[in-house]
Design a protein around this motif. Structure first.
Motif, PDB file in Angstrom:
ATOM      1  N   ALA A  11       0.828  -1.203   0.000  1.00  0.00           N
ATOM      2  CA  ALA A  11       0.000   0.000   0.000  1.00  0.00           C
ATOM      3  C   ALA A  11       0.862   1.253   0.000  1.00  0.00           C
ATOM      4  CB  ALA A  11      -0.931   0.001   1.208  1.00  0.00           C
ATOM      5  N   GLN A  12       0.370   2.286  -0.668  1.00  0.00           N
ATOM      6  CA  GLN A  12       1.049   3.576  -0.757  1.00  0.00           C
ATOM      7  C   GLN A  12       2.496   3.407  -1.223  1.00  0.00           C
ATOM      8  OE1 GLN A  12       0.411   5.552   3.032  1.00  0.00           O
ATOM      9  NE2 GLN A  12      -1.731   5.951   2.553  1.00  0.00           N
ATOM     10  N   HIS A  13       2.644   2.559  -2.258  1.00  0.00           N
ATOM     11  CA  HIS A  13       3.960   2.288  -2.853  1.00  0.00           C
ATOM     12  C   HIS A  13       4.972   1.821  -1.812  1.00  0.00           C
ATOM     13  CE1 HIS A  13       2.509   4.117  -6.591  1.00  0.00           C
ATOM     14  NE2 HIS A  13       2.003   5.079  -5.836  1.00  0.00           N
ATOM     15  N   GLY A  14       4.502   1.000  -0.880  1.00  0.00           N
ATOM     16  CA  GLY A  14       5.380   0.435   0.132  1.00  0.00           C
ATOM     17  C   GLY A  14       5.617   1.323   1.334  1.00  0.00           C
ATOM     18  N   GLN A  15       4.951   2.466   1.385  1.00  0.00           N
ATOM     19  CA  GLN A  15       5.177   3.416   2.473  1.00  0.00           C
ATOM     20  C   GLN A  15       4.072   3.412   3.527  1.00  0.00           C
ATOM     21  OE1 GLN A  15       7.921   5.527   3.047  1.00  0.00           O
ATOM     22  NE2 GLN A  15       8.764   4.102   1.542  1.00  0.00           N
ATOM     23  N   ALA A  16       3.138   2.483   3.439  1.00  0.00           N
ATOM     24  CA  ALA A  16       1.994   2.505   4.357  1.00  0.00           C
ATOM     25  C   ALA A  16       2.441   2.355   5.810  1.00  0.00           C
ATOM     26  CB  ALA A  16       0.999   1.410   3.986  1.00  0.00           C
ATOM     27  N   LEU A  17       3.306   1.379   6.093  1.00  0.00           N
ATOM     28  CA  LEU A  17       3.721   1.176   7.482  1.00  0.00           C
ATOM     29  C   LEU A  17       4.513   2.360   8.011  1.00  0.00           C
ATOM     30  CD1 LEU A  17       2.614  -1.688   6.996  1.00  0.00           C
ATOM     31  CD2 LEU A  17       4.542  -2.553   8.344  1.00  0.00           C
ATOM     32  N   PRO A  18       5.529   2.883   7.290  1.00  0.00           N
ATOM     33  CA  PRO A  18       6.212   4.089   7.782  1.00  0.00           C
ATOM     34  C   PRO A  18       5.255   5.266   7.960  1.00  0.00           C
ATOM     35  CG  PRO A  18       7.508   3.055   6.061  1.00  0.00           C
ATOM     36  CD  PRO A  18       6.201   2.336   6.099  1.00  0.00           C
ATOM     37  N   ASN A  19       4.280   5.413   7.068  1.00  0.00           N
ATOM     38  CA  ASN A  19       3.326   6.510   7.205  1.00  0.00           C
ATOM     39  C   ASN A  19       2.454   6.348   8.447  1.00  0.00           C
ATOM     40  OD1 ASN A  19       4.262   7.773   4.917  1.00  0.00           O
ATOM     41  ND2 ASN A  19       2.652   6.982   3.574  1.00  0.00           N
ATOM     42  N   LEU A  20       2.011   5.104   8.706  1.00  0.00           N
ATOM     43  CA  LEU A  20       1.231   4.858   9.916  1.00  0.00           C
ATOM     44  C   LEU A  20       2.074   5.108  11.169  1.00  0.00           C
ATOM     45  CD1 LEU A  20      -0.656   1.598   8.861  1.00  0.00           C
ATOM     46  CD2 LEU A  20      -1.724   3.798   9.378  1.00  0.00           C
ATOM     47  N   ALA A  21       3.325   4.688  11.132  1.00  0.00           N
ATOM     48  CA  ALA A  21       4.208   4.895  12.279  1.00  0.00           C
ATOM     49  C   ALA A  21       4.380   6.383  12.562  1.00  0.00           C
ATOM     50  CB  ALA A  21       5.566   4.241  12.017  1.00  0.00           C
ATOM     51  N   GLN A  22       4.592   7.168  11.508  1.00  0.00           N
ATOM     52  CA  GLN A  22       4.766   8.601  11.690  1.00  0.00           C
ATOM     53  C   GLN A  22       3.475   9.256  12.171  1.00  0.00           C
ATOM     54  OE1 GLN A  22       5.654  10.727   8.086  1.00  0.00           O
ATOM     55  NE2 GLN A  22       6.548  12.471   9.166  1.00  0.00           N
ATOM     56  N   GLN A  23       2.348   8.837  11.616  1.00  0.00           N
ATOM     57  CA  GLN A  23       1.063   9.424  11.965  1.00  0.00           C
ATOM     58  C   GLN A  23       0.734   9.237  13.437  1.00  0.00           C
ATOM     59  OE1 GLN A  23      -0.995  11.105   9.920  1.00  0.00           O
ATOM     60  NE2 GLN A  23      -2.791  11.285  11.250  1.00  0.00           N
ATOM     61  N   TYR A  24       1.070   8.083  14.000  1.00  0.00           N
ATOM     62  CA  TYR A  24       0.646   7.763  15.357  1.00  0.00           C
ATOM     63  C   TYR A  24       1.804   7.704  16.355  1.00  0.00           C
ATOM     64  CZ  TYR A  24      -3.635   6.786  12.883  1.00  0.00           C
ATOM     65  OH  TYR A  24      -4.740   6.917  12.092  1.00  0.00           O
ATOM     66  N   GLY A  25       2.983   8.175  15.946  1.00  0.00           N
ATOM     67  CA  GLY A  25       4.112   8.256  16.865  1.00  0.00           C
ATOM     68  C   GLY A  25       4.613   6.908  17.338  1.00  0.00           C
ATOM     69  N   LEU A  26       4.633   5.930  16.436  1.00  0.00           N
ATOM     70  CA  LEU A  26       5.085   4.589  16.782  1.00  0.00           C
ATOM     71  C   LEU A  26       6.387   4.269  16.063  1.00  0.00           C
ATOM     72  CD1 LEU A  26       1.690   2.667  16.361  1.00  0.00           C
ATOM     73  CD2 LEU A  26       2.653   3.549  18.493  1.00  0.00           C
ATOM     74  N   SER A  27       7.103   3.290  16.585  1.00  0.00           N
ATOM     75  CA  SER A  27       8.233   2.745  15.839  1.00  0.00           C
ATOM     76  C   SER A  27       7.695   1.794  14.776  1.00  0.00           C
ATOM     77  CB  SER A  27       9.182   2.003  16.775  1.00  0.00           C
ATOM     78  OG  SER A  27       8.556   0.829  17.280  1.00  0.00           O
ATOM     79  N   LEU A  28       8.555   1.425  13.826  1.00  0.00           N
ATOM     80  CA  LEU A  28       8.133   0.459  12.811  1.00  0.00           C
ATOM     81  C   LEU A  28       7.791  -0.883  13.452  1.00  0.00           C
ATOM     82  CD1 LEU A  28      10.495   1.105   9.753  1.00  0.00           C
ATOM     83  CD2 LEU A  28       8.014   1.433   9.867  1.00  0.00           C
ATOM     84  N   GLN A  29       8.544  -1.261  14.488  1.00  0.00           N
ATOM     85  CA  GLN A  29       8.261  -2.526  15.162  1.00  0.00           C
ATOM     86  C   GLN A  29       6.887  -2.496  15.833  1.00  0.00           C
ATOM     87  OE1 GLN A  29      11.083  -0.807  15.361  1.00  0.00           O
ATOM     88  NE2 GLN A  29      12.594  -2.207  14.432  1.00  0.00           N
ATOM     89  N   GLN A  30       6.561  -1.383  16.472  1.00  0.00           N
ATOM     90  CA  GLN A  30       5.253  -1.261  17.105  1.00  0.00           C
ATOM     91  C   GLN A  30       4.128  -1.266  16.060  1.00  0.00           C
ATOM     92  OE1 GLN A  30       6.191   2.417  19.258  1.00  0.00           O
ATOM     93  NE2 GLN A  30       5.744   1.365  21.193  1.00  0.00           N
ATOM     94  N   THR A  31       4.373  -0.587  14.941  1.00  0.00           N
ATOM     95  CA  THR A  31       3.365  -0.547  13.881  1.00  0.00           C
ATOM     96  C   THR A  31       3.128  -1.935  13.308  1.00  0.00           C
ATOM     97  OG1 THR A  31       4.102   1.695  13.334  1.00  0.00           O
ATOM     98  CG2 THR A  31       2.717   0.586  11.720  1.00  0.00           C
ATOM     99  N   GLN A  32       4.221  -2.687  13.126  1.00  0.00           N
ATOM    100  CA  GLN A  32       4.080  -4.047  12.612  1.00  0.00           C
ATOM    101  C   GLN A  32       3.325  -4.925  13.604  1.00  0.00           C
ATOM    102  OE1 GLN A  32       5.439  -5.480   9.383  1.00  0.00           O
ATOM    103  NE2 GLN A  32       3.614  -6.528  10.146  1.00  0.00           N
ATOM    104  N   ALA A  33       3.620  -4.757  14.894  1.00  0.00           N
ATOM    105  CA  ALA A  33       2.916  -5.540  15.916  1.00  0.00           C
ATOM    106  C   ALA A  33       1.431  -5.200  15.925  1.00  0.00           C
ATOM    107  CB  ALA A  33       3.536  -5.281  17.291  1.00  0.00           C
TER     108      ALA A  33
END
Length: 295
Positions: A11-33
């Motif tokens: 999603a979003q050309h592979g940027q969905a997880l980094p975008n979600l992490a930035q939006q909600y103040g999470l690390s990538l590991q937390q976003t993946q969890a």
């Protein structure tokens, strides 16, 4: 066939997880969890829709609606405007009420370690991205046509056909479904002229029959003619009982194949603890009904 995790990864050309992490103040590991904890609920919600023709028709309309594509295909950074509201519509279709979504967020929080407040905000955004990705993936897999036809049927007519004649009921689709799902089989109708024939030339019955099971009740086999009486004789030894043949499935047509493909696409694609998966299933069964669709 892509699954829900694959869709979110792309999603979003592979940027969905980094975008979600930035939006909600999470690390990538937390976003993946968080994503790992939420995807099984989406998977169960989507697969429940395929068990009910009414719910599936509404889902088909949603999957073929254009607004969701932009939430999946958006480039750059950040979450596209409107994702929250659009995603709430998806959650309503899958889970029916805000209380179910809140229960899912609470269970996911206990598993992922991400706060329930953040997960409640993430849920609709993820839902909007998933719906856009499902729409694109189903089209790429050749399922867009059958979904589009089903969506048109839910709107009351096949593509290119004239609207139903005035003498027909307001919703012929509902009348046909009632005939296929519980009121078929030769039961008398209170008003025979009120039961319409298929206004779609049999197309509706073929698609629904292939996707959701047999259409018409099987005719009863004629009773064998009585044998002529003969002189008494010794009773023959009992013949060994034959195993009953497995009933042939009526869902072997294109509709059934398409439904199988959709269910594969609705898989979450992650290794999930059994306790978490069972807890989510218990939530949905308790709040939506045991294994049945919402509608």
């Amino acid at each position: 066939m892509m699954n829900l995790f694959d869709i979110m990864q792309s999603a979003q050309h592979g940027q969905a997880l980094p975008n979600l992490a930035q939006q909600y103040g999470l690390s990538l590991q937390q976003t993946q969890a968080a994503l790992d904890a939420l995807l099984p609920a989406f998977s169960m919600g989507l697969q429940r829709q395929t068990r009910d023709p009414y719910a599936f028709g509404s889902l088909a309309q949603m999957m073929t609606a254009s607004p969701y594509a932009r939430f999946f295909e958006a480039g750059g950074y950040g979450i596209p405007a409107g994702a929250q509201n659009a995603g709430n519509d998806v959650l309503s279709q899958l889970f029916g009420s805000r209380e179910v979504s809140q229960a899912i967020a609470a269970q996911a929080a206990a598993t992922s370690g991400v706060s329930q407040a953040i997960l409640k905000q993430m849920l609709p955004v993820i839902a909007a991205m998933l719906m856009g990705g499902l729409s694109k993936t189903s089209s790429n897999e050749g399922l867009g046509g059958i979904l589009g036809q089903f969506a048109e049927m839910m709107r009351g007519q096949m593509p290119g056909m004239q609207p139903p004649q005035p003498q027909m009921p307001a919703n012929p689709f509902e009348a046909i479904l009632k005939g296929m799902f519980g009121q078929a089989g030769g039961q008398p109708q209170p008003n025979p002229q009120a039961a319409p024939s298929d206004p779609f030339g049999g197309a509706l019955g073929q698609i629904l029959g292939g996707m959701f099971g047999g259409m018409a009740p099987q005719q009863a086999e004629p009773e064998p003619a009585p044998r002529p009486r003969s002189a008494p004789r010794r009773a023959p030894a009992p013949e060994p009982e034959l195993e009953e043949a497995a009933p042939s499935s009526s869902a072997n047509g294109p509709g059934s194949i398409g439904l199988d493909a959709l269910n594969q696409m609705f898989e979450h694609g992650r290794q999930i603890q059994d306790d978490h998966q069972n807890a989510l299933k218990s939530i949905l069964d308790a709040m939506l009904g045991g294994g049945q669709g919402r509608r």
